[in-house]
Design a protein around this motif. Structure first.
Motif, PDB file in Angstrom:
ATOM      1  N   ARG A 269       6.132   7.002   3.748  1.00  0.00           N
ATOM      2  CA  ARG A 269       6.817   5.710   3.693  1.00  0.00           C
ATOM      3  C   ARG A 269       5.872   4.587   4.138  1.00  0.00           C
ATOM      4  O   ARG A 269       5.841   3.514   3.524  1.00  0.00           O
ATOM      5  CB  ARG A 269       8.059   5.760   4.591  1.00  0.00           C
ATOM      6  N   LEU A 273       4.277   1.125   2.101  1.00  0.00           N
ATOM      7  CA  LEU A 273       4.340  -0.231   2.645  1.00  0.00           C
ATOM      8  C   LEU A 273       2.944  -0.859   2.740  1.00  0.00           C
ATOM      9  O   LEU A 273       2.769  -2.035   2.426  1.00  0.00           O
ATOM     10  CB  LEU A 273       5.005  -0.212   4.025  1.00  0.00           C
ATOM     11  N   THR A 277       2.072  -4.194   0.522  1.00  0.00           N
ATOM     12  CA  THR A 277       1.784  -5.448   1.222  1.00  0.00           C
ATOM     13  C   THR A 277       0.371  -5.945   0.926  1.00  0.00           C
ATOM     14  O   THR A 277       0.148  -7.158   0.799  1.00  0.00           O
ATOM     15  CB  THR A 277       1.975  -5.282   2.735  1.00  0.00           C
ATOM     16  N   SER A 311      12.967   0.504   5.811  1.00  0.00           N
ATOM     17  CA  SER A 311      11.917   0.007   6.724  1.00  0.00           C
ATOM     18  C   SER A 311      11.629  -1.476   6.502  1.00  0.00           C
ATOM     19  O   SER A 311      10.483  -1.896   6.360  1.00  0.00           O
ATOM     20  CB  SER A 311      10.626   0.826   6.545  1.00  0.00           C
ATOM     21  N   TRP A 312      12.676  -2.293   6.486  1.00  0.00           N
ATOM     22  CA  TRP A 312      12.498  -3.732   6.285  1.00  0.00           C
ATOM     23  C   TRP A 312      11.658  -4.359   7.394  1.00  0.00           C
ATOM     24  O   TRP A 312      10.766  -5.163   7.123  1.00  0.00           O
ATOM     25  CB  TRP A 312      13.864  -4.426   6.225  1.00  0.00           C
ATOM     26  N   LYS A 314       9.426  -3.036   9.360  1.00  0.00           N
ATOM     27  CA  LYS A 314       8.031  -2.634   9.244  1.00  0.00           C
ATOM     28  C   LYS A 314       7.338  -3.390   8.128  1.00  0.00           C
ATOM     29  O   LYS A 314       6.184  -3.828   8.271  1.00  0.00           O
ATOM     30  CB  LYS A 314       7.956  -1.123   8.991  1.00  0.00           C
ATOM     31  N   LEU A 315       8.024  -3.565   7.006  1.00  0.00           N
ATOM     32  CA  LEU A 315       7.456  -4.307   5.883  1.00  0.00           C
ATOM     33  C   LEU A 315       7.103  -5.736   6.289  1.00  0.00           C
ATOM     34  O   LEU A 315       5.995  -6.226   6.001  1.00  0.00           O
ATOM     35  CB  LEU A 315       8.457  -4.318   4.724  1.00  0.00           C
TER      36      LEU A 315
END
Length: 392
Positions: A269, A273, A277, A311-312, A314-315
Motif C-alpha cells: 500500500r 502511495l 505522489t 490511507s488518506w 498517509k497520502l
C-alpha cells in the motif's frame, strides 16, 4: 536550501550483531523507563518541582552508568537519544498533542537512535553499511542515502525483521515547472479523483492474502489460549520456573506469520502511495485537495475499514513533504458541499432532494439549473481546484 531526507533499508545482521542489537535495545529501553520513573516520582514528592529537560537527564545518565556498569556496553549516543525522545514526549504532552508518556516493554517493536559522530555511520557500497558498535552490516534498499548522514534509527519489527532509517542532510532538488494545476477528491471507489478526469484506483492488497492471514490468525488465537492455559497450570502447581509466552514456539511462529502478512500488505500500500505522489509532483505545480476530518469519519464503523485501507492521511502527508522538497505547492480547502455544486454554473443542487444515504449512492447527476451531466467525483475535484485557486 538544505533539507532532511530519510531512507529506510532492511538489514540482515549476523548472530553476533543480533545479540549486540538486543543488548542496545534493552539498554535504551531501561534508560527510558528509569528516567520516566524519576520524573513521576519527582513530581509526586514535590509538585512544585520543574520538569527535568534532556540536558538534565543526560547529566543523570552518568550516575546511572555508575550504578549499572553494563549500560556502558551500549552505544553511548543511543542512551542520550532515549533522553531526548522522552523530553520531546513530555513537551508534546504539555502542549496537549500526545498522551502522558508510558513505560516501554520488550514485548513489542524495539528501536534506538544513534548519532553520526566522526563518520561512525558510513555507506560502504550498494549492500553494506557501517554502524556504531555493529561494524559492517549487509542491507537491501531501493536507493542509497545521499548527502551528509545525521543519524540512524534501528528498528526490530513484530515480524522479527530489522530495519534502519538513515537521516541525511542534502541540497533541495527543485523540479522543473510545468505550469499545470490539478484538484483532487479523495474517495473510497477511487483513491484520488483528479480534476482532469484521471482516477487513481484503490488496490485491495489485503484480498490476495485474506485466506492465508485468516488461517494464521486462527492458529495464533488457538495457540495463545493453549499457552495461557499451560502457564496457568504451571502457576497452579507452583513450578519453580513457570513457562512464559516466549517458551511456546508454535505460538511465536503463528504470531510472526500474522505480522509478516500484515507488513507485506502495508508495504504494498505504501509503495502505491509513494509512486503515485511522485507522479503528481512531477506533473503539476499546484495540487489542491480537500481537508477531511478523517478522525471523525472513522467513528462510522461501516466505513472505518475502507477509510483505513485507503490511507488518506498517509497520502496527504507524503504529498506535503514531497511538495516542500521539489518546490511545488499543496493547498487544502474545506470540502463542504463540493459534490453538490455544479462546476458549470456554480449553483448547488441541494442533493436533488435526496436524503444523505441516497445522495451518496448517486455517482452521476444532471444539474437542475443548467442541465449539465456531471460525474460526481470529477465535478467535486474541479470545484476543489476552483476553491483552492481562489485562496491564493
Amino acid at each position: 536550501m538544505m533539507v532532511l531526507k530519510a531512507v529506510k533499508m532492511r538489514i540482515y545482521p549476523n548472530s553476533e550483531q543480533r545479540d549486540r542489537l538486543m543488548q542496545t535495545f534493552g539498554c535504551a529501553r531501561f534508560v527510558w523507563n528509569q528516567m520516566l520513573n524519576m520524573q513521576i516520582e519527582r513530581q509526586k514528592n514535590n509538585p512544585e518541582a520543574k520538569f527535568v529537560n534532556a540536558f538534565g537527564m543526560n547529566n543523570l545518565l552518568k550516575r546511572l552508568k555508575e550504578e549499572y556498569p553494563w549500560l556502558k556496553q551500549a552505544e553511548s549516543t543511543s542512551l542520550q537519544s532515549a533522553n531526548r525522545n522522552l523530553a520531546d514526549a513530555f513537551q508534546r504532552f504539555f502542549k496537549g498533542q500526545n498522551k502522558f508518556p508510558h513505560f516501554k516493554s520488550r514485548k513489542y517493536a524495539q528501536s534506538y537512535n544513534s548519532k553520526c559522530v566522526n563518520h561512525n555511520i558510513k555507506v560502504i557500497n550498494n549492500h553494506h553499511i557501517k554502524l556504531p558498535k555493529l561494524g559492517v552490516v549487509y542491507f537491501r534498499s531501493g536507493r542509497l542515502p545521499q548527502g551528509k548522514i545525521k543519524n540512524v534509527t534501528v528498528r526490530l519489527t513484530v515480524a522479527n525483521q530489522y530495519y534502519i532509517t538513515v537521516l541525511t542532510e542534502c541540497e533541495n532538488q527543485t523540479l522543473a515547472k510545468t505550469g499545470k494545476r490539478v484538484g483532487g477528491d479523495l474517495g473510497l471507489k477511487s483513491l484520488l479523483n483528479l480534476s482532469d478526469g484521471y482516477k487513481e484506483p484503490i488496490h485491495h492488497f489485503e484480498d490476495k492474502y485474506r485466506k492465508k492471514l485468516h488461517h494464521w490468525e486462527k492458529l495464533r488465537s488457538r495457540r495463545y489460549l493453549l499457552a495461557k492455559q499451560a502457564i496457568a497450570w504451571d502457576y497452579h502447581n507452583k513450578v519453580l520456573a513457570p513457562r512464559q509466552l516466549d517458551d511456546f514456539k508454535n505460538y511465536q511462529k503463528a504470531r510472526v506469520m500474522v505480522a509478516k502478512y500484515r507488513q507485506k500488505i502495508a508495504n504494498q500500500r505504501l509503495d502505491q502511495l509513494q509512486k503515485f505522489t511522485t507522479k503528481l509532483v512531477k506533473q503539476y505545480d499546484i495540487i489542491v485537495l480537500e481537508k477531511l476530518n478523517i478522525k471523525g469519519m472513522l467513528k462510522n464503523h461501516k466505513l472505518a475499514r475502507a477509510i483505513t485501507n485507503a490511507s488518506w492521511s498517509k497520502l496527504v502527508s507524503i504529498l506535503q513533504y514531497k511538495c516542500d522538497w521539489y518546490g511545488k505547492k499543496l493547498i487544502q480547502v474545506n470540502p463542504a458541499y463540493t459534490s453538490q455544486i455544479c462546476i458549470n454554473c456554480g449553483k448547488s443542487n441541494h442533493r436533488l432532494g435526496l436524503d444523505k444515504s441516497e445522495w451518496l449512492d448517486a455517482r452521476e447527476w444532471d444539474c437542475p439549473n443548467c442541465g449539465t451531466h456531471l460525474d460526481r467525483d470529477i465535478n467535486a475535484a474541479q470545484v476543489i481546484l476552483k476553491k483552492g485557486l481562489a485562496t491564493q
